[in-house]
Enzyme design. Structure first.
Site, PDB file in Angstrom:
ATOM      1  N   GLU A   8      -0.558  -8.627   4.965  1.00 48.60           N
ATOM      2  CA  GLU A   8      -0.648  -8.951   6.261  1.00 48.60           C
ATOM      3  C   GLU A   8      -2.012  -8.642   7.222  1.00 48.60           C
ATOM      4  OE1 GLU A   8      -0.332  -5.994   4.999  1.00 48.60           O
ATOM      5  OE2 GLU A   8      -1.010  -4.503   6.107  1.00 48.60           O
TER       6      GLU A   8
ATOM      7  N   HIS B 104      -3.388  -5.741   1.162  1.00 53.53           N
ATOM      8  CA  HIS B 104      -2.856  -5.937   1.991  1.00 53.53           C
ATOM      9  C   HIS B 104      -2.685  -7.314   2.743  1.00 53.53           C
ATOM     10  CE1 HIS B 104      -2.525  -1.678   3.772  1.00 53.53           C
ATOM     11  NE2 HIS B 104      -3.420  -1.544   2.922  1.00 53.53           N
TER      12      HIS B 104
ATOM     13  N   CYS C 184       0.874  -1.051   0.146  1.00 56.36           N
ATOM     14  CA  CYS C 184       0.109  -0.043  -0.117  1.00 56.36           C
ATOM     15  C   CYS C 184       0.785   1.264  -0.114  1.00 56.36           C
ATOM     16  CB  CYS C 184      -1.019  -0.113   1.089  1.00 56.36           C
ATOM     17  SG  CYS C 184      -2.445   1.016   0.954  1.00 56.36           S
TER      18      CYS C 184
END
Lengths: 223, 81
Positions: free
Chosen positions: A196, A194, A85
């Site tokens: 994560e 994302h 990002c």
């Protein structure tokens, strides 16, 4: 296996990235933007967020921080870097990756679970997936529309450097539905969604993102 | 004292959704003159005295490095007194 995560002023997802590394079995090392010390990590993640408040352009000011000097130099010699990002935006501003991320086509900030396909497993961050595999991970950004020249687009496609592609409707106007790319060598990868935030079912839409972190750790072990 | 102005615009081929949003708001207010709108940035840099050629060259360098992203933007530098 030490993997660093850089905290810039305004980073949001640095702790999530540290946690993902630990969950995948690595040693997570917090790094700070204001020094050029990489603390002997073997790979580095630039996390999501709004570094420097997105002032000027997303990532434009972070790109000149002391830690980025070390990262740019190391990346040019094959050091693995993943930008997520805002991290992707910083990598583009650093010219480690081509193109730029611009305002979403419909001007909306998008926060959604997004289906993407793994287009390249030829990077240390995606080696553990299978090519063409579809995964669901969140996107959350206001400036995620990937733009580049026709020439660069052709180069990315011809050289197999598109790493992630949106599946279904184009969420933000990105060229060729591009959600992530790599540099020529494959060590530097930038992704807009994302991984994560999709590492366990309790807190994310899936566990599909964890393989980004397992892949790099496996890569380090086998070296 | 003079002001060195740097104007940064998205390249014509880059989609400008902010400009488009402005363009579509204008007719709602009765302003019907606009075929299209592009939105950019303007930097005003104050310097002491008349800017020298070297100073302007430095500003151009800064505009290329930091103030604009040459991948998606063009810029012009001019002097205002």
């Amino acid at each position: 296996m030490r993997i660093g995560v850089v905290t810039f002023p305004g980073s949001l997802d640095d702790r999530s990235a540290l946690r993902a590394i630990e969950l995948a079995g690595g040693v997570a090392v917090p790094l700070f933007h204001g020094t050029n010390d990489l603390k002997e990590v073997q790979a580095v993640i630039l996390p999501g967020g709004f570094s420097y408040g997105d002032y000027l352009r997303c990532g434009a000011i972070s790109r000149f921080s002391p830690i980025m000097e070390s990262i740019i130099l190391a990346a040019e010699h094959g050091f693995p870097v993943l930008g997520i990002c805002n991290g992707f935006q910083i990598l583009c501003e650093s010219h480690l990756l081509p193109g730029a991320l611009t305002r979403n086509a419909d001007l909306h900030f998008i926060c959604a679970d997004q289906k993407v396909s793994i287009e390249s497993t030829n990077t240390p961050w995606t080696r553990g997936y299978t090519k063409g595999q579809e995964i669901v991970i969140p996107i959350k950004n206001g400036e995620g529309s990937f733009q580049c020249s026709d020439e660069t687009l052709k180069e990315l496609e011809d050289e197999g450097r598109v790493v992630l592609r949106y599946v279904g409707k184009n969420p933000n106007g990105s060229r060729n539905l591009i959600a992530g790319i790599s540099n020529k060598r494959g060590n530097v990868v930038g992704v807009m969604p994302h991984p994560e935030q999709a590492i366990e079912n309790l807190t994310g839409p899936s566990e599909d993102g964890l393989m980004f972190f397992s892949s790099i750790l496996k890569e380090m072990v086998s070296k | 004292m003079a002001i060195i102005v740097v104007e940064v615009m998205l390249k014509p081929e880059i989609l400008d959704p902010q400009g488009q949003a402005v363009a579509s708001a204008l007719p709602r207010l009765g302003f019907t003159f606009a075929n299209s709108v592009r939105q950019g940035k303007r930097f005003e840099i104050e310097v002491a005295g008349d800017p020298t050629a070297e100073q302007i060259a430095e500003v151009e360098k800064a505009a290329h490095t930091l103030l604009s992203n040459p991948v998606i933007e063009n810029f012009v530098v001019k002097v205002e007194k």
